[in-house]
Design a protein around this motif. Structure first.
Motif, short mmCIF file in Angstrom:
data_model
loop_
_atom_site.label_atom_id
_atom_site.label_comp_id
_atom_site.label_asym_id
_atom_site.label_seq_id
_atom_site.Cartn_x
_atom_site.Cartn_y
_atom_site.Cartn_z
N UNK A 130 0.91 -1.50 0.24
CA UNK A 130 -0.26 0.23 0.10
C UNK A 130 1.02 1.81 0.31
N UNK A 131 1.66 1.47 0.69
CA UNK A 131 2.73 2.07 1.12
C UNK A 131 3.73 2.71 -0.57
N UNK A 132 4.48 1.82 -1.08
CA UNK A 132 4.70 2.16 -2.73
C UNK A 132 4.24 1.72 -3.81
N UNK A 133 2.70 1.16 -3.70
CA UNK A 133 2.22 0.85 -4.93
C UNK A 133 3.36 -0.66 -5.73
N UNK A 134 2.87 -0.56 -6.68
CA UNK A 134 3.69 -1.32 -7.88
C UNK A 134 4.43 -1.37 -8.22
N UNK A 135 5.79 -2.12 -8.07
CA UNK A 135 7.00 -2.10 -8.44
C UNK A 135 7.79 -2.97 -8.38
N UNK A 136 8.85 -3.21 -9.50
CA UNK A 136 9.46 -3.88 -9.92
C UNK A 136 11.16 -4.28 -9.58
N UNK A 137 11.73 -5.15 -9.45
CA UNK A 137 13.36 -5.84 -9.68
C UNK A 137 13.63 -6.77 -10.77
N UNK A 138 14.43 -6.39 -11.26
CA UNK A 138 15.54 -6.75 -12.94
C UNK A 138 16.14 -5.93 -13.33
N UNK A 139 16.94 -7.01 -13.64
CA UNK A 139 18.47 -6.10 -14.36
C UNK A 139 19.21 -5.46 -13.29
N UNK A 140 18.80 -5.94 -11.75
CA UNK A 140 20.22 -4.91 -10.94
C UNK A 140 18.80 -2.64 -11.29
#
Length: 157
Positions: A130-140
C-alpha cells in the motif's frame, strides 16, 4: 589492400548479423512456467520457476503485464497477505530440482521429496504494498508503476 578491407567489412557484417539472430532467438523463445510455490510461512510471498525468461528489464515487465491475469487464474498469484502486500519472485529453473546438499539453494517445503531445491538464480521480482504501490526489480534496476500506469526507473543507492 582493397581485398583486406572487404574481408574485414564482411567479417564485421557477419558478426553483427549473427549477434542479432542470437539476440532475437533468446528474446522470442516462449517463456515456460515450470512451477509455482507459495511460502505458507511468509504470507504474500510466491516463487515462480521459469525457463527462457526475457533478458531485458523491459521484456520482463512487458511479459508480466501480458501474463498477470493468466498467473492469477491458473496459479492463484499474486496471493496477497491479509494486509494486502505481495511479492512474486521469478527464478530460473535451470537444471531442475536438486537435493538440499548444497549450502545456498532455495528449497520448497511444500514438496515432500528429497529433491525440492533449485539454484538461486533470481531474474525478476514483482512487489506490491500500500505504501510503495506496484514495483519491479529487474536487471539490478528498480522500476515503479506510476498512478497513470507509466513506469519509471528509480535511482539505485
Amino acid at each position: 589492400m582493397k581485398i583486406v578491407g572487404k574481408k574485414i567489412r564482411w567479417a564485421i557484417l557477419t558478426i553483427i548479423i549473427a549477434s542479432l539472430c542470437l539476440f532475437l532467438w533468446l528474446n522470442l523463445r516462449p517463456i515456460k512456467v515450470i512451477a509455482v510455490h507459495k511460502f505458507h510461512d511468509y504470507q504474500g510471498f510466491s516463487a515462480v520457476l521459469v525457463n527462457h525468461f526475457p533478458l531485458t528489464a523491459r521484456g520482463k515487465i512487458e511479459w508480466w503485464k501480458k501474463n498477470k491475469k493468466m498467473l492469477k487464474s491458473r496459479y492463484g498469484i499474486p496471493d496477497p497477505a491479509p494486509y494486502g502486500s505481495y511479492t512474486i519472485t521469478f527464478w530460473l529453473f535451470g537444471d531442475g530440482y536438486r537435493a538440499r546438499d548444497k549450502y545456498d539453494r532455495l528449497c520448497f517445503t511444500d514438496m515432500k521429496n528429497q529433491q525440492n531445491c533449485v539454484e538461486k538464480n533470481k531474474v525478476f521480482t514483482v512487489s506490491y504494498s500500500e505504501k510503495s504501490g506496484l514495483y519491479f526489480l529487474a536487471n539490478n534496476g528498480y522500476y515503479r508503476v506510476k498512478d497513470n500506469g507509466g513506469i519509471i526507473k528509480l535511482p539505485t543507492n
